[in-house]
Design an enzyme around this catalytic site. Structure first.
Site, short mmCIF file in Angstrom:
data_model
loop_
_atom_site.label_atom_id
_atom_site.label_comp_id
_atom_site.label_asym_id
_atom_site.label_seq_id
_atom_site.Cartn_x
_atom_site.Cartn_y
_atom_site.Cartn_z
N GLU A 1 -8.57 43.66 19.61
CA GLU A 1 -9.18 41.96 19.43
C GLU A 1 -8.78 41.27 19.76
OE1 GLU A 1 -10.27 45.49 19.42
OE2 GLU A 1 -9.74 45.04 17.69
N ASN B 1 -8.03 50.11 22.69
CA ASN B 1 -8.60 49.68 23.55
C ASN B 1 -8.25 48.65 24.51
OD1 ASN B 1 -9.21 48.23 21.22
ND2 ASN B 1 -9.76 46.67 22.49
N ASP C 1 -15.46 49.92 23.97
CA ASP C 1 -14.33 50.03 22.24
C ASP C 1 -14.25 51.44 21.97
OD1 ASP C 1 -13.16 48.35 20.71
OD2 ASP C 1 -13.88 48.83 19.23
#
Length: 605
Positions: free
Chosen positions: A192, A276, A318
């Site tokens: 992230e 991801n 995701d």
């Protein structure tokens, strides 16, 4: 392509192949009275041959003793038991305690790392730690600040310390390491934050780097041989990753590694999944974004890739691919083959040949999954192995600033890293699942090192037209690719499962219950509510001739991030806060180990 799979047995990855791996650790894993590795064994089965506690007497379980960790927030992973010592870990600040099982759990030593608390700000989904490892008389601790520390198992003395990442650019460390042969394997978190995912092999003797393999980028940095690394039976070809990203996006492309490793000593291959791609806005990264969302098989000595399989090309939701890979030996059309079973965040369960990477089964393990109609299983097709995306639920097709609604599963997946278990007695996989859907709105985001690089707003809620709860605990047949039975839960099952030779399966719930289930029928045989929600993994050991069950409770993790971090905005916690808002009606923060036993003295052998 349809395969006839029949007759299954646990891959015997212990004992007889000890010469090919760390002899000391293999010997410790082979002792059923211990829990010597976070995954239970190298095959990731989380199966114990202990059977003193069984389906007939589990109803009589009682609390034997408890231990407060002194730390709140999410307690993932499980303790280790080596000989007469139990090793307990905590979330940040990642304290370690060695408990004397011969002396009422007296604390033999403590290790309390001195970490910069600023690392908490770049831990996306709570301050969790998935556990300790053991090898060569050392306890291996992965710290949040990306430092890997080897501690003397008897004294707690630091033997070596190696930092593998940089929290200043969003790199953290939450996974359990895996010692194998003369190395210890470790990945990096931070998808992230636009990190570049990789696995690093450290030399067990001194912590120095042996090799490093990136998830994205040039072949040499990924340790890929274009002619000999295979993808669904074909050579991967040159620059396979570079050709699947626009410009230099691969440099901040994610593919982080924070789940579980497994290992086959006969093949000398390790297996793991990558996370991801960055950002969560798929419009900013056209292409398949290889090799995020991928199961990787690598030689443990050199790190060279044997085969890859990408489960969700150009991920739009995701659906990290980091979940465990469970290794079994099974008969297919009369021939025994080495198999790998993987329950992915994307809602599909895969059965593969772990030697060749051949795809054998790919089926939904939650009927609510709607983003895909399924995987193309025709090896002669141009789209072989790819999932067919349903346009209505494509966040890329709908575009930036458009809210795509009703996507199932939600970003936290049909199953996150909470690990499944496998019993060779029932030839069944026992899987904790999330029965959750979402709305997903991508937006344009700029990359700044050390700042969130998400680019999407999410909201989560229970799957519609169902039991109204947010979880199920299921029994899965990886032969047929079908659910055998399913137990509904009010909240997602965020606990790792344990299967035993006593014909029972254990798991925990977010409200805090430890549950024991009949391995054949799924009948609930026992439950006990611990002081806080359970996101830890159930383990078992034997001491003084008596079998015990252990579980860490302490609500948190992604599902419990609202409670853990005091968040109230429904869209915070990457969309989880609103979905799990009612969890605070059932549990509160905590940090406790609860150990269970049967009453009375152990029966004489």
């Amino acid at each position: 392509m349809k395969y006839l799979l029949k007759g299954a047995g646990l891959a015997l990855l212990l004992g007889t192949t000890a010469a090919y791996a760390n002899d000391g650790l293999m010997a410790e894993i082979a002792k059923p009275e211990q829990w010597a590795i976070p995954t239970g064994d190298y095959a990731n089965t989380r199966y114990s041959t202990l059977d003193q506690i069984n389906r007939d007497n589990v109803k009589d379980l009682r609390v034997a003793w408890t231990f407060s960790t002194g730390v709140l927030r999410g307690h993932e992973g499980s303790p280790l038991v080596i000989g007469d010592i139990m090793y307990v870990h905590t979330p940040f600040p990642n304290n370690v305690m060695a408990l004397d099982l011969n002396n009422d759990g007296k604390i033999l030593w403590r290790y309390e790392p001195q970490q910069d608390p600023n690392v908490i700000a770049v831990m996306c989904c709570d301050t969790v730690n998935r556990g300790l490892s053991y090898a060569d008389g050392m306890i291996i601790l992965p710290q949040a600040d990306t430092t890997v520390v080897a501690l003397d198992a008897q004294t707690g003395e630091v033997k070596w310390s190696t930092k593998i990442g940089d929290p200043a650019i969003g790199e953290t460390l939450t996974m359990a390491t895996m010692p194998v042969k003369d190395k210890v394997m470790v990945g990096i978190s931070g998808g992230e934050y636009g990190v570049r995912g990789r696995v690093t092999a450290l030399n067990l003797a001194d912590g120095s780097e042996a090799w490093k393999a990136y998830s994205t980028g040039p072949d040499d940095e990924m340790l890929v041989d274009p002619e000999n690394t295979m993808v669904l039976g074909k050579p991967i070809g040159a620059d396979s990753s570079l050709n699947s990203w626009e410009g230099d996006q691969w440099k901040i492309g994610g593919g982080s590694i924070w789940g579980w490793f497994s290992y086959d000593p006969d093949l000398n291959l390790m297996y793991y999944g990558t996370g991801n791609p960055s950002t969560w806005n798929p419009s900013q990264r056209p292409g398949d974004n290889k090799w995020s969302m991928t199961i990787m098989a690598r030689d443990v000595d050199t790190g060279m890739a044997k085969w890859f399989y990408q489960m969700t090309p150009h991920d739009e939701w995701d659906y990290d691919g980091v979940n465990e890979n469970i290794l079994t030996n099974q008969e297919i059309d009369g021939v025994e083959r080495k198999l790998l079973t993987h329950f992915d965040r994307n809602g599909l369960a895969y059965t593969m040949d772990r030697e060749t990477g051949e795809l054998l089964v790919a089926e939904k393990f939650d009927p609510a999954v709607n983003w895909t109609t399924g995987v193309d299983m025709d090896p002669n097709s141009e789209t072989y192995g790819r999932p067919a995306v349903v346009a209505e639920y494509s966040t890329a097709q709908n575009g930036e600033d458009e809210n795509t609604t009703g996507i199932c599963p939600a970003a936290l997946g049909t199953k996150d890293m909470q690990p499944a278990a496998y019993s060779p007695k029932t030839n069944t996989f026992y899987v904790p699942t999330n029965h959750v859907c979402m709305d997903y709105e991508p937006f344009r985001v700029a990359y700044t090192a050390g700042q969130p690089y998400v680019g999407a707003t999410l909201s989560m809620y229970p799957a519609p037209d169902s039991h109204g709860g947010m979880g199920n605990f299921i029994a899965w047949d990886n032969v047929e690719g079908k659910i055998k039975w399913s137990l509904p839960e009010q909240f997602s099952v965020w606990s790792g499962a344990l299967a035993t030779a006593g014909d029972i399966v254990f798991y925990g719930t977010l409200e805090g219950y430890l549950k024991a289930i009949d391995a054949d029928s799924g009948e609930e045989l026992y439950k006990f509510k611990t002081p806080s929600g359970i996101i830890g993994n159930v383990m078992t050991y034997q001491h003084g001739g008596k079998q015990y069950i252990g579980i860490l409770s302490g609500v948190g993790g992604w599902a419990g991030i609202g409670l853990a971090a005091g968040l109230t905005n429904p869209n915070e916690g990457l969309g989880a806060v609103g979905g799990y808002a009612s969890l605070s009606d059932y549990t509160e923060l905590g940090g406790q180990l609860t150990v269970f036993e049967l009453p009375g003295e152990p029966a004489a052998n």
